[in-house]
Design a protein around this motif. Structure first.
Motif, PDB file in Angstrom:
ATOM      1  N   TRP A  82       0.806  -1.220   0.000  1.00  0.00           N
ATOM      2  CA  TRP A  82       0.000   0.000   0.000  1.00  0.00           C
ATOM      3  C   TRP A  82       0.843   1.276   0.000  1.00  0.00           C
ATOM      4  O   TRP A  82       0.508   2.225  -0.722  1.00  0.00           O
ATOM      5  CB  TRP A  82      -0.950   0.008   1.200  1.00  0.00           C
ATOM      6  CG  TRP A  82      -2.031  -1.010   1.118  1.00  0.00           C
ATOM      7  CD1 TRP A  82      -2.255  -2.041   1.980  1.00  0.00           C
ATOM      8  CD2 TRP A  82      -3.048  -1.114   0.111  1.00  0.00           C
ATOM      9  NE1 TRP A  82      -3.326  -2.786   1.579  1.00  0.00           N
ATOM     10  CE2 TRP A  82      -3.836  -2.233   0.431  1.00  0.00           C
ATOM     11  CE3 TRP A  82      -3.364  -0.376  -1.024  1.00  0.00           C
ATOM     12  CZ2 TRP A  82      -4.920  -2.628  -0.343  1.00  0.00           C
ATOM     13  CZ3 TRP A  82      -4.442  -0.775  -1.807  1.00  0.00           C
ATOM     14  CH2 TRP A  82      -5.207  -1.876  -1.461  1.00  0.00           C
ATOM     15  N   PRO A  83       1.926   1.369   0.783  1.00  0.00           N
ATOM     16  CA  PRO A  83       2.680   2.630   0.796  1.00  0.00           C
ATOM     17  C   PRO A  83       3.304   3.006  -0.542  1.00  0.00           C
ATOM     18  O   PRO A  83       3.671   4.174  -0.741  1.00  0.00           O
ATOM     19  CB  PRO A  83       3.775   2.368   1.847  1.00  0.00           C
ATOM     20  CG  PRO A  83       3.201   1.307   2.731  1.00  0.00           C
ATOM     21  CD  PRO A  83       2.414   0.431   1.806  1.00  0.00           C
ATOM     22  N   THR A  84       3.415   2.052  -1.466  1.00  0.00           N
ATOM     23  CA  THR A  84       4.035   2.360  -2.757  1.00  0.00           C
ATOM     24  C   THR A  84       3.032   2.859  -3.788  1.00  0.00           C
ATOM     25  O   THR A  84       3.413   3.458  -4.790  1.00  0.00           O
ATOM     26  CB  THR A  84       4.742   1.120  -3.342  1.00  0.00           C
ATOM     27  OG1 THR A  84       3.752   0.143  -3.736  1.00  0.00           O
ATOM     28  CG2 THR A  84       5.687   0.502  -2.328  1.00  0.00           C
ATOM     29  N   TRP A 159      -7.587   0.951  -0.226  1.00  0.00           N
ATOM     30  CA  TRP A 159      -6.574   2.006  -0.134  1.00  0.00           C
ATOM     31  C   TRP A 159      -7.081   3.162   0.728  1.00  0.00           C
ATOM     32  O   TRP A 159      -6.338   3.727   1.534  1.00  0.00           O
ATOM     33  CB  TRP A 159      -6.216   2.506  -1.524  1.00  0.00           C
ATOM     34  CG  TRP A 159      -5.150   3.566  -1.532  1.00  0.00           C
ATOM     35  CD1 TRP A 159      -3.793   3.385  -1.521  1.00  0.00           C
ATOM     36  CD2 TRP A 159      -5.365   4.991  -1.519  1.00  0.00           C
ATOM     37  NE1 TRP A 159      -3.150   4.606  -1.516  1.00  0.00           N
ATOM     38  CE2 TRP A 159      -4.085   5.608  -1.504  1.00  0.00           C
ATOM     39  CE3 TRP A 159      -6.494   5.791  -1.514  1.00  0.00           C
ATOM     40  CZ2 TRP A 159      -3.922   6.988  -1.498  1.00  0.00           C
ATOM     41  CZ3 TRP A 159      -6.342   7.173  -1.493  1.00  0.00           C
ATOM     42  CH2 TRP A 159      -5.060   7.754  -1.486  1.00  0.00           C
ATOM     43  N   ARG A 163      -5.494   4.627   4.090  1.00  0.00           N
ATOM     44  CA  ARG A 163      -5.210   6.060   4.196  1.00  0.00           C
ATOM     45  C   ARG A 163      -5.879   6.661   5.416  1.00  0.00           C
ATOM     46  O   ARG A 163      -5.258   7.398   6.191  1.00  0.00           O
ATOM     47  CB  ARG A 163      -5.679   6.760   2.926  1.00  0.00           C
ATOM     48  CG  ARG A 163      -5.488   8.267   2.923  1.00  0.00           C
ATOM     49  CD  ARG A 163      -6.423   8.922   1.916  1.00  0.00           C
ATOM     50  NE  ARG A 163      -7.836   8.680   2.243  1.00  0.00           N
ATOM     51  CZ  ARG A 163      -8.844   8.956   1.425  1.00  0.00           C
ATOM     52  NH1 ARG A 163      -8.609   9.447   0.213  1.00  0.00           N
ATOM     53  NH2 ARG A 163     -10.103   8.728   1.797  1.00  0.00           N
ATOM     54  N   LEU A 168      -0.612   5.731   5.748  1.00  0.00           N
ATOM     55  CA  LEU A 168       0.105   6.278   4.599  1.00  0.00           C
ATOM     56  C   LEU A 168       0.647   7.679   4.869  1.00  0.00           C
ATOM     57  O   LEU A 168       1.140   8.341   3.957  1.00  0.00           O
ATOM     58  CB  LEU A 168      -0.821   6.317   3.364  1.00  0.00           C
ATOM     59  CG  LEU A 168      -1.407   4.977   2.915  1.00  0.00           C
ATOM     60  CD1 LEU A 168      -2.284   5.177   1.691  1.00  0.00           C
ATOM     61  CD2 LEU A 168      -0.308   3.976   2.619  1.00  0.00           C
ATOM     62  N   ASP A 170       3.273   8.582   6.533  1.00  0.00           N
ATOM     63  CA  ASP A 170       4.726   8.638   6.366  1.00  0.00           C
ATOM     64  C   ASP A 170       5.196   7.365   5.675  1.00  0.00           C
ATOM     65  O   ASP A 170       5.832   6.503   6.280  1.00  0.00           O
ATOM     66  CB  ASP A 170       5.413   8.799   7.721  1.00  0.00           C
ATOM     67  CG  ASP A 170       6.924   8.965   7.598  1.00  0.00           C
ATOM     68  OD1 ASP A 170       7.381   9.384   6.514  1.00  0.00           O
ATOM     69  OD2 ASP A 170       7.636   8.659   8.576  1.00  0.00           O
ATOM     70  N   PRO A 171       4.847   7.216   4.381  1.00  0.00           N
ATOM     71  CA  PRO A 171       5.170   5.966   3.680  1.00  0.00           C
ATOM     72  C   PRO A 171       6.670   5.754   3.536  1.00  0.00           C
ATOM     73  O   PRO A 171       7.412   6.682   3.204  1.00  0.00           O
ATOM     74  CB  PRO A 171       4.511   6.156   2.307  1.00  0.00           C
ATOM     75  CG  PRO A 171       4.428   7.625   2.133  1.00  0.00           C
ATOM     76  CD  PRO A 171       4.209   8.202   3.506  1.00  0.00           C
ATOM     77  N   ARG A 172       7.088   4.531   3.805  1.00  0.00           N
ATOM     78  CA  ARG A 172       8.502   4.187   3.673  1.00  0.00           C
ATOM     79  C   ARG A 172       8.627   2.912   2.855  1.00  0.00           C
ATOM     80  O   ARG A 172       7.871   1.957   3.052  1.00  0.00           O
ATOM     81  CB  ARG A 172       9.137   3.991   5.044  1.00  0.00           C
ATOM     82  CG  ARG A 172       9.116   5.255   5.911  1.00  0.00           C
ATOM     83  CD  ARG A 172       9.774   5.029   7.250  1.00  0.00           C
ATOM     84  NE  ARG A 172       9.713   6.236   8.074  1.00  0.00           N
ATOM     85  CZ  ARG A 172      10.219   6.302   9.302  1.00  0.00           C
ATOM     86  NH1 ARG A 172      10.809   5.242   9.841  1.00  0.00           N
ATOM     87  NH2 ARG A 172      10.135   7.442   9.984  1.00  0.00           N
TER      88      ARG A 172
END
Length: 203
Positions: A82-84, A159, A163, A168, A170-172
């Protein structure tokens, strides 16, 4: 946030696969009854056709999980956390724009122009909020009567849950590229059956 795993496969592909498999079974059975001595030569080819139908129309899927989205295509499966994921596009097919690039789904093509023209109000109602453009417009690929629209709604709904849960903010990225699983067994089986078909039919 939902913990369910949801698998989307297009109904048309599954129906077409069943029809072809029934036809293959009929050819084999009728051939063995009428001429068992020569039917064996065609068995590898029939098996190849059945396998190709499974690979192209039954197995491909969009898999939505708590961790992200898996795009199971014909030759490979791509895992997209999900963060990508930055954007869900549906112009030609369900396409996920990610930090690693764009990845499209074989299982969720966008509808044809003719099909899009026949869409009714129900196809545009109760979609995830990120489906709507300016003025509440909906693109043809987002219509719920289309494969791309159904798959996109699943992805967007999950998604938005991720969110809204703040996951999401601070997506890493843990990887520099996605996990890609090539369907080695399928490719090897297709090559083997193709070679065996040529061999048996030329004996």
């Amino acid at each position: 946030m939902s913990s369910d795993v949801v698998v989307f496969r297009p109904g048309f592909g599954r129906g077409l696969s069943v029809v072809v498999w029934v036809g293959c079974a009929f050819v084999v059975v009728s051939g063995l009854v009428r001429s068992p001595g020569t039917t064996w030569q065609w068995l590898p080819l029939v098996a190849l056709v059945a396998l190709l139908m499974w690979a192209a129309y039954w197995n491909p899927a969009v898999v939505v999980t708590p961790a992200g989205v898996e795009l199971r295509n014909v030759l490979r499966t791509v895992e997209l956390p999900w963060p990508t994921i930055r954007l869900v596009d549906v112009k030609y097919a369900l396409t996920l724009e990610t930090a690693w690039g764009s990845y499209s789904s074989w299982a969720a093509p966008a509808p044809s122009r003719t099909r899009a023209r026949t869409a009714g109000p129900g196809d545009m109602a109760h979609l995830p909020e990120s489906s709507y453009g300016p003025g509440g417009t909906v693109r043809p690929g987002d219509l719920m009567s289309s494969d791309s629209g159904q798959a996109a709604a699943l992805v967007r709904s999950r998604w938005e849950e991720v969110r809204d849960a703040g996951l999401l903010d601070d997506p890493r990225l843990e990887r520099s590229r996605p996990v890609v699983r090539v369907h080695v067994a399928l490719i090897a089986s297709v090559l083997f059956l193709a070679a065996l078909s040529v061999l048996t039919l030329t004996l």
